[in-house]
Design a protein around this motif. Structure first.
Motif, PDB file in Angstrom:
ATOM      1  N   ASP A  40      22.406 -38.832 -32.572  1.00  0.00           N
ATOM      2  CA  ASP A  40      22.719 -39.706 -33.705  1.00  0.00           C
ATOM      3  C   ASP A  40      22.228 -39.046 -34.997  1.00  0.00           C
ATOM      4  OD1 ASP A  40      23.306 -41.839 -35.354  1.00  0.00           O
ATOM      5  OD2 ASP A  40      21.940 -43.252 -34.367  1.00  0.00           O
ATOM      6  N   PRO A  41      22.886 -37.957 -35.415  1.00  0.00           N
ATOM      7  CA  PRO A  41      22.381 -37.178 -36.558  1.00  0.00           C
ATOM      8  C   PRO A  41      22.278 -37.959 -37.857  1.00  0.00           C
ATOM      9  CG  PRO A  41      24.569 -36.422 -35.898  1.00  0.00           C
ATOM     10  CD  PRO A  41      24.124 -37.412 -34.879  1.00  0.00           C
ATOM     11  N   GLU A  42      23.165 -38.915 -38.074  1.00  0.00           N
ATOM     12  CA  GLU A  42      23.131 -39.661 -39.333  1.00  0.00           C
ATOM     13  C   GLU A  42      21.850 -40.460 -39.495  1.00  0.00           C
ATOM     14  OE1 GLU A  42      25.759 -39.988 -37.126  1.00  0.00           O
ATOM     15  OE2 GLU A  42      27.087 -38.586 -38.153  1.00  0.00           O
ATOM     16  N   ASN A  43      21.266 -40.867 -38.396  1.00  0.00           N
ATOM     17  CA  ASN A  43      20.072 -41.704 -38.465  1.00  0.00           C
ATOM     18  C   ASN A  43      18.764 -40.967 -38.202  1.00  0.00           C
ATOM     19  OD1 ASN A  43      21.246 -44.294 -39.065  1.00  0.00           O
ATOM     20  ND2 ASN A  43      22.162 -44.191 -37.039  1.00  0.00           N
ATOM     21  N   TYR A  44      18.830 -39.772 -37.622  1.00  0.00           N
ATOM     22  CA  TYR A  44      17.585 -39.123 -37.222  1.00  0.00           C
ATOM     23  C   TYR A  44      17.414 -37.676 -37.664  1.00  0.00           C
ATOM     24  CZ  TYR A  44      16.995 -43.220 -34.353  1.00  0.00           C
ATOM     25  OH  TYR A  44      16.857 -44.510 -33.943  1.00  0.00           O
ATOM     26  N   ARG A  45      18.464 -37.011 -38.100  1.00  0.00           N
ATOM     27  CA  ARG A  45      18.334 -35.596 -38.437  1.00  0.00           C
ATOM     28  C   ARG A  45      17.322 -35.375 -39.559  1.00  0.00           C
ATOM     29  NH1 ARG A  45      23.773 -32.915 -39.383  1.00  0.00           N
ATOM     30  NH2 ARG A  45      23.887 -33.066 -37.141  1.00  0.00           N
ATOM     31  N   HIS A  46      17.347 -36.221 -40.583  1.00  0.00           N
ATOM     32  CA  HIS A  46      16.411 -36.066 -41.692  1.00  0.00           C
ATOM     33  C   HIS A  46      14.963 -36.229 -41.223  1.00  0.00           C
ATOM     34  CE1 HIS A  46      17.077 -40.400 -41.541  1.00  0.00           C
ATOM     35  NE2 HIS A  46      15.933 -40.544 -42.193  1.00  0.00           N
ATOM     36  N   GLN A  47      14.727 -37.139 -40.279  1.00  0.00           N
ATOM     37  CA  GLN A  47      13.377 -37.325 -39.751  1.00  0.00           C
ATOM     38  C   GLN A  47      12.925 -36.083 -38.995  1.00  0.00           C
ATOM     39  OE1 GLN A  47      13.434 -40.882 -37.364  1.00  0.00           O
ATOM     40  NE2 GLN A  47      13.492 -42.231 -39.154  1.00  0.00           N
TER      41      GLN A  47
END
Length: 111
Positions: A40-47
């Motif tokens: 789920d890159p949209e929700n977790y990649r930045h983290q």
């Protein structure tokens, strides 16, 4: 994959105290975030990028840290995670302040 939202913040907190010997826990959290970022890159990649940036910073991998801070900020902004974008900017600014690069730090603190 189910997520424990605290793994992101707990990882960042643990990284502020590297002397506590929590490396195994940080690595486990990082692996969870990596899996979540893949699913789920949209929700977790930045983290994932932000935790990796902080890990690179404390490991002395400054070039990698800079790249990862910028990637974390870009991903958070792209997916409208305003608070986490602000957090990533603040941590990047702290990195540059510690590195005695206050002019660069100021760029990360601008609204």
């Amino acid at each position: 994959m189910t997520s424990n939202p605290s793994i992101f913040y707990e990882s960042l907190a643990l990284l502020t105290h590297p002397h506590l010997k929590k490396q195994v826990r940080i690595e486990a959290h990082l692996k969870q975030l990596e899996n979540l970022a893949g699913d789920d890159p949209e929700n977790y990649r930045h983290q994932y990028f932000l935790v990796k940036a902080e890990l690179a910073r404390i490991s002395g991998q400054f070039g990698e840290a800079i790249d990862l801070y910028d990637r974390a900020i870009a991903e958070a902004k792209k997916n409208r995670y305003i608070r986490e974008s602000a957090l990533a900017n603040e941590l990047a600014a702290e990195f540059f302040i510690d590195w005695k690069k206050s002019k660069i730090a100021a760029l990360y603190l601008r609204p």
